[in-house]
Design an enzyme around this catalytic site. Structure first.
Site, PDB file in Angstrom:
ATOM      1  CB  THR A  23      -1.984   7.132  -3.245  1.00  0.00           C
ATOM      2  OG1 THR A  23      -1.398   5.818  -3.289  1.00  0.00           O
ATOM      3  CG2 THR A  23      -1.083   8.099  -3.980  1.00  0.00           C
ATOM      4  CG  ASP A  43       6.790  -2.327   8.968  1.00  0.00           C
ATOM      5  OD1 ASP A  43       7.333  -2.936   8.038  1.00  0.00           O
ATOM      6  OD2 ASP A  43       6.491  -1.124   8.910  1.00  0.00           O
ATOM      7  NE  ARG A  62      -2.210   1.174   3.681  1.00  0.00           N
ATOM      8  CZ  ARG A  62      -2.856   1.590   4.763  1.00  0.00           C
ATOM      9  NH1 ARG A  62      -4.166   1.517   4.812  1.00  0.00           N
ATOM     10  NH2 ARG A  62      -2.196   2.037   5.802  1.00  0.00           N
ATOM     11  CG  ASP A  78       3.009  -1.908   8.718  1.00  0.00           C
ATOM     12  OD1 ASP A  78       3.048  -3.134   8.464  1.00  0.00           O
ATOM     13  OD2 ASP A  78       3.129  -1.044   7.839  1.00  0.00           O
TER      14      ASP A  78
HETATM   15  C1  PRP Z   1      -1.091  -3.767   5.052  1.00  0.00           C
HETATM   16  C2  PRP Z   1      -1.990  -4.912   5.445  1.00  0.00           C
HETATM   17  C3  PRP Z   1      -2.940  -5.025   4.285  1.00  0.00           C
HETATM   18  C4  PRP Z   1      -3.098  -3.580   3.884  1.00  0.00           C
HETATM   19  C5  PRP Z   1      -4.387  -3.071   4.450  1.00  0.00           C
HETATM   20  O1  PRP Z   1      -0.125  -4.215   4.167  1.00  0.00           O
HETATM   21  O2  PRP Z   1      -1.318  -6.123   5.706  1.00  0.00           O
HETATM   22  O3  PRP Z   1      -2.425  -5.793   3.204  1.00  0.00           O
HETATM   23  O4  PRP Z   1      -1.990  -2.852   4.418  1.00  0.00           O
HETATM   24  O5  PRP Z   1      -4.627  -1.763   4.043  1.00  0.00           O
HETATM   25  P1  PRP Z   1      -5.817  -1.351   3.099  1.00  0.00           P
HETATM   26  O6  PRP Z   1      -7.045  -2.075   3.573  1.00  0.00           O
HETATM   27  O7  PRP Z   1      -5.912   0.127   3.313  1.00  0.00           O
HETATM   28  O8  PRP Z   1      -5.471  -1.691   1.682  1.00  0.00           O
HETATM   29  P2  PRP Z   1       1.075  -3.290   3.618  1.00  0.00           P
HETATM   30  O9  PRP Z   1       0.672  -2.627   2.349  1.00  0.00           O
HETATM   31  O10 PRP Z   1       1.546  -2.395   4.728  1.00  0.00           O
HETATM   32  O11 PRP Z   1       2.173  -4.361   3.225  1.00  0.00           O
HETATM   33  P3  PRP Z   1       3.060  -5.347   4.143  1.00  0.00           P
HETATM   34  O12 PRP Z   1       2.130  -6.407   4.673  1.00  0.00           O
HETATM   35  O13 PRP Z   1       4.060  -5.887   3.210  1.00  0.00           O
HETATM   36  O14 PRP Z   1       3.652  -4.509   5.257  1.00  0.00           O
END
Ligand code: PRP
Length: 215
Positions: A114, A209, A110, A206
């Protein structure tokens, strides 16, 4: 059993005390990333009992050491699809109780500004229509990632998709259930709201992380 949510018909929230107990430790900022990973897998393993309750099954005849028995066999090919990275921990927990499931990987991240998801991996079984698909991601925040992942599954031919997450925000549930009114959402908790950076409040931070120590 999870209870259907009065405001969101496709959402079921788990009220089981063991799941809630583990979720509390998952949220705790003091929890180490090693313990965090273990908890994610354990909670997903507990939740999967309910997600699979309506899986197609048939009666089969077997021989026990003492005689004949008519038992239950799940008939379909099951696929678990983690959204990387954090979904990987949940997939481990699902595979612990359903080692015969296939795994389809979906890589999304994500954008911090944005909040839109960008795809970087899709490695899915070809015949996703061969049985139920359990989409797993601990967080349902804006819903963008879950919606993108679900669309990828349907585009690849999936017919029966169920979404399993640990913590959901109302904003994400609204978006996902508007786009996919036939996909059930199973969640450990429905939290209060998103903050300006798209993080769930109170949430758990997160998840990716915290799983891998990359804060
Ligand atoms: C986080 C989480 C979801 C997403 C949720 O992943 O694990 O995949 O964000 O957010 P949303 O509902 O607003 O789309 P991230 O993009 O941080 O990736 P990661 O798991 O690799 O840290």
């Amino acid at each position: 059993m999870p209870t259907p949510h009065p405001q969101f018909p496709t959402l079921q929230v788990f009220d089981h005390p063991l799941i809630q107990h583990k979720l509390t430790y998952l949220r705790d900022r003091q929890t180490s990333f090693r313990a965090f990973r273990a908890l994610i897998a354990q909670i997903a393993g507990l939740m999967v009992y309910e997600v699979t309750r309506t899986f197609p099954a048939e009666q089969i005849e077997i021989e026990t050491p003492m005689g004949r028995h008519r038992g239950t066999k799940i008939t379909a090919s099951i696929t678990v699809c983690p959204v990387l990275r954090a979904g990987l921990g949940m997939a481990e927990g699902v595979l612990d109780v359903m080692p015969e499931a296939r795994v389809g990987h979906i890589g999304l991240f994500r954008d911090e500004k944005t909040l839109l998801p960008t795809q970087y991996l899709s490695k899915l079984p070809r015949d996703l229509d061969a049985g139920p698909v359990i989409l797993v991601d601990p967080m349902l925040a804006t819903g963008g990632s879950a919606a993108k992942a679900a669309q990828m599954l349907f585009d690849q031919g999936a017919k029966d998709v169920r979404f399993l997450c640990l913590v959901a925000a109302p904003e994400g549930v609204t978006r996902f259930s508007d786009e996919f009114p036939k996909v059930p959402i199973y969640a450990g908790a429905l939290d209060d709201r998103l903050n300006d950076q798209g993080f769930i409040l109170p949430g758990l931070g997160d998840a990716g992380d915290r799983m891998y120590g990359t804060q």
